[in-house]
Scaffold this motif. Sequence first.
Motif, PDB file in Angstrom:
ATOM      1  N   THR A  20     -10.084  16.979   8.425  1.00 13.98           N
ATOM      2  CA  THR A  20     -10.667  17.831   7.377  1.00 13.98           C
ATOM      3  C   THR A  20      -9.820  17.843   6.104  1.00 13.98           C
ATOM      4  O   THR A  20      -9.956  18.751   5.280  1.00 13.98           O
ATOM      5  N   ALA A  21      -8.963  16.853   5.932  1.00 14.58           N
ATOM      6  CA  ALA A  21      -8.132  16.773   4.730  1.00 14.58           C
ATOM      7  C   ALA A  21      -8.997  16.550   3.492  1.00 14.58           C
ATOM      8  O   ALA A  21      -9.950  15.761   3.525  1.00 14.58           O
ATOM      9  N   ASN A  22      -8.654  17.227   2.407  1.00 15.82           N
ATOM     10  CA  ASN A  22      -9.394  17.059   1.157  1.00 15.82           C
ATOM     11  C   ASN A  22      -9.112  15.727   0.488  1.00 15.82           C
ATOM     12  O   ASN A  22      -9.988  15.152  -0.157  1.00 15.82           O
ATOM     13  N   ASP A  23      -7.886  15.258   0.603  1.00 15.00           N
ATOM     14  CA  ASP A  23      -7.450  14.034  -0.060  1.00 15.00           C
ATOM     15  C   ASP A  23      -6.979  13.050   1.007  1.00 15.00           C
ATOM     16  O   ASP A  23      -5.956  13.275   1.650  1.00 15.00           O
ATOM     17  N   LYS A  24      -7.729  11.981   1.198  1.00 16.32           N
ATOM     18  CA  LYS A  24      -7.366  10.975   2.205  1.00 16.32           C
ATOM     19  C   LYS A  24      -6.878   9.676   1.560  1.00 16.32           C
ATOM     20  O   LYS A  24      -6.807   8.643   2.201  1.00 16.32           O
ATOM     21  N   THR A  25      -6.524   9.780   0.282  1.00  9.08           N
ATOM     22  CA  THR A  25      -6.025   8.615  -0.442  1.00  9.08           C
ATOM     23  C   THR A  25      -4.718   8.144   0.170  1.00  9.08           C
ATOM     24  O   THR A  25      -3.813   8.946   0.415  1.00  9.08           O
ATOM     25  N   VAL A  26      -4.609   6.844   0.400  1.00 10.74           N
ATOM     26  CA  VAL A  26      -3.357   6.252   0.877  1.00 10.74           C
ATOM     27  C   VAL A  26      -2.561   5.780  -0.337  1.00 10.74           C
ATOM     28  O   VAL A  26      -3.011   4.914  -1.088  1.00 10.74           O
ATOM     29  N   ARG A  27      -1.381   6.371  -0.537  1.00  9.32           N
ATOM     30  CA  ARG A  27      -0.543   5.950  -1.640  1.00  9.32           C
ATOM     31  C   ARG A  27       0.093   4.591  -1.331  1.00  9.32           C
ATOM     32  O   ARG A  27       0.270   4.233  -0.168  1.00  9.32           O
ATOM     33  N   PRO A  28       0.465   3.841  -2.372  1.00  9.88           N
ATOM     34  CA  PRO A  28       1.070   2.530  -2.141  1.00  9.88           C
ATOM     35  C   PRO A  28       2.462   2.646  -1.544  1.00  9.88           C
ATOM     36  O   PRO A  28       3.139   3.676  -1.673  1.00  9.88           O
ATOM     37  N   SER A  29       2.899   1.576  -0.893  1.00  9.89           N
ATOM     38  CA  SER A  29       4.280   1.474  -0.430  1.00  9.89           C
ATOM     39  C   SER A  29       5.164   1.024  -1.591  1.00  9.89           C
ATOM     40  O   SER A  29       4.694   0.388  -2.540  1.00  9.89           O
ATOM     41  N   LEU A  30       6.440   1.339  -1.490  1.00  6.71           N
ATOM     42  CA  LEU A  30       7.381   0.921  -2.524  1.00  6.71           C
ATOM     43  C   LEU A  30       7.654  -0.579  -2.419  1.00  6.71           C
ATOM     44  O   LEU A  30       7.956  -1.095  -1.339  1.00  6.71           O
ATOM     45  N   GLU A  31       7.542  -1.252  -3.536  1.00  4.11           N
ATOM     46  CA  GLU A  31       7.896  -2.666  -3.610  1.00  4.11           C
ATOM     47  C   GLU A  31       8.760  -2.882  -4.844  1.00  4.11           C
ATOM     48  O   GLU A  31       8.390  -2.463  -5.949  1.00  4.11           O
ATOM     49  N   GLY A  32       9.908  -3.508  -4.660  1.00  3.05           N
ATOM     50  CA  GLY A  32      10.786  -3.786  -5.779  1.00  3.05           C
ATOM     51  C   GLY A  32      11.772  -2.653  -6.036  1.00  3.05           C
ATOM     52  O   GLY A  32      11.813  -1.644  -5.322  1.00  3.05           O
ATOM     53  N   ALA A  33      12.565  -2.830  -7.076  1.00  4.36           N
ATOM     54  CA  ALA A  33      13.617  -1.870  -7.417  1.00  4.36           C
ATOM     55  C   ALA A  33      13.160  -0.966  -8.553  1.00  4.36           C
ATOM     56  O   ALA A  33      12.622  -1.436  -9.555  1.00  4.36           O
ATOM     57  N   ILE A  34      13.361   0.348  -8.392  1.00  4.17           N
ATOM     58  CA  ILE A  34      13.017   1.305  -9.434  1.00  4.17           C
ATOM     59  C   ILE A  34      14.164   2.298  -9.588  1.00  4.17           C
ATOM     60  O   ILE A  34      15.058   2.391  -8.730  1.00  4.17           O
ATOM     61  N   GLU A  35      14.128   3.062 -10.671  1.00  5.21           N
ATOM     62  CA  GLU A  35      15.123   4.085 -10.927  1.00  5.21           C
ATOM     63  C   GLU A  35      14.438   5.426 -11.156  1.00  5.21           C
ATOM     64  O   GLU A  35      13.259   5.474 -11.540  1.00  5.21           O
ATOM     65  N   ALA A  36      15.180   6.495 -10.923  1.00  2.31           N
ATOM     66  CA  ALA A  36      14.633   7.838 -11.128  1.00  2.31           C
ATOM     67  C   ALA A  36      15.776   8.820 -11.313  1.00  2.31           C
ATOM     68  O   ALA A  36      16.917   8.544 -10.923  1.00  2.31           O
ATOM     69  N   ASP A  37      15.457   9.954 -11.887  1.00  5.26           N
ATOM     70  CA  ASP A  37      16.452  11.027 -11.923  1.00  5.26           C
ATOM     71  C   ASP A  37      16.760  11.514 -10.516  1.00  5.26           C
ATOM     72  O   ASP A  37      17.914  11.747 -10.155  1.00  5.26           O
ATOM     73  N   VAL A  38      15.688  11.676  -9.719  1.00  6.79           N
ATOM     74  CA  VAL A  38      15.834  12.217  -8.372  1.00  6.79           C
ATOM     75  C   VAL A  38      14.999  11.405  -7.400  1.00  6.79           C
ATOM     76  O   VAL A  38      13.811  11.155  -7.650  1.00  6.79           O
ATOM     77  N   CYS A  39      15.609  11.015  -6.286  1.00  6.82           N
ATOM     78  CA  CYS A  39      14.880  10.407  -5.169  1.00  6.82           C
ATOM     79  C   CYS A  39      14.863  11.411  -4.030  1.00  6.82           C
ATOM     80  O   CYS A  39      15.883  12.051  -3.734  1.00  6.82           O
TER      81      CYS A  39
END
Length: 434
Positions: A20-39
């Motif tokens: 009964t989930a409202n959002d069944k979207t599958v997010r992508p897997s991480l591919e490659g190198a990325i940067e962020a302030d917070v992981c």
Amino acid sequence: MNALGTRENPGHIASWYAATANDKTVRPSLEGAIEADVCIIGAGFTGISAALELAEKGLSVVVLESERIGFGASGRNGGQIVNGYSRDFNTLERRFGPGIARKLALMSREGGEIIRSRVARHRIECDLRDGGFFAAFTEKQLREFETIKKSCEHYGIDGMEMVGKADVFRYVSSQRYVGGMIDTRGGHIHPLNLVLGEALAAEGFGGRIFENSRAVSVDLSGGQPVVTTAAGRVESRYLLVCGNAYLGNLLPKITERMMPVSSQVMATEVLAPELLDRMLPADYCVEDANYVLDYYRRTSDNRLLYGGGIGYGGQDPENLTAFIRPNMIKTFPELANARIDYAWSGNFALTLTRIPHVGKLSDRVYFSHGDSGHGVTTTHLLGKILGEAVAGHADRFDIWASLPSLPFPGGRAFRVPLTALGAWWYGLRDRLGV
């Protein structure tokens, strides 16, 4: 057990929540190198709560989830907003002193307030209902509720009301209870839809969430933490570790202080609304006062969702329905012939102290885990506090990080049998009414 959840929502267990989930979207897997302030490692309540807090402040946030958003306890629990912690304020005062107990008490309602605020602000559809009933089997348990109520009032916390035998039927139509206590500021929700709604809100502020992206290593040797997955890596200024019972062996300094514990839940077939109106007249969620407790509530589509039992080390009984159903029928004999459409389990993280373990692995690596069965509210509180600490306001984080954390006696080899022995003793006391 109905497998509908797995077919309709790949990657989740076959639960009523997944179906009964409202959002069944599958997010992508991480591919490659990325940067962020917070992981952030873990897309459950703690990780998503922190992600939303930080993304709203304008920081770039990446969340790595090994399975799906809300895959673990956050998307499988009983859906009850139970305020406070796994130990009462009198216990906290004995352990930590009145000063720390008061500071923790001041935060004890905030998790539920965060949930309600986010539901309203972000228009999250998660079947939010107000009110919780704590049911007592014995006069001794009723006296313990009276002590808890007085302790709450001592710390300025209201909303608790005692319920005598004659008034139990205002909340639950069962002959099992001698009375209880209500918390008008408790309540219940669809937990998977809550965490999915919060995730969408975090993404709306620029947060990035990668599913099926298990963290396989964490490198803290450089100036900034680096998390590696099977197909990518994240370099960030700060790392928040929020995996709880599903963290595995990634960071043993964290996992040696907690133990995964399973809890089992099932949902009946759709019942006649008038039957549920009689069983749960106030539409409050209910949990009893036993050491190994049962908990239950009405769902939005008129099922009874009933949970109970624990499995130390994350072990489940062979037949979940056969394990839970007898207690449900003791509580509601009229459901003796009701079909069970869904049965599932999920692991939560238990600490020896039954108080969340919060701290740092370095100046740039923070963690929170071990909500010990009170995770719906405390994860929201502590996720927010993690976000505050990263943003430079660590006063509340430091309070939690100062609390002592102890390893389980006997190490990993003996923590399960020793804890199970203690649970057997307290369970025996419940059965004997002493």
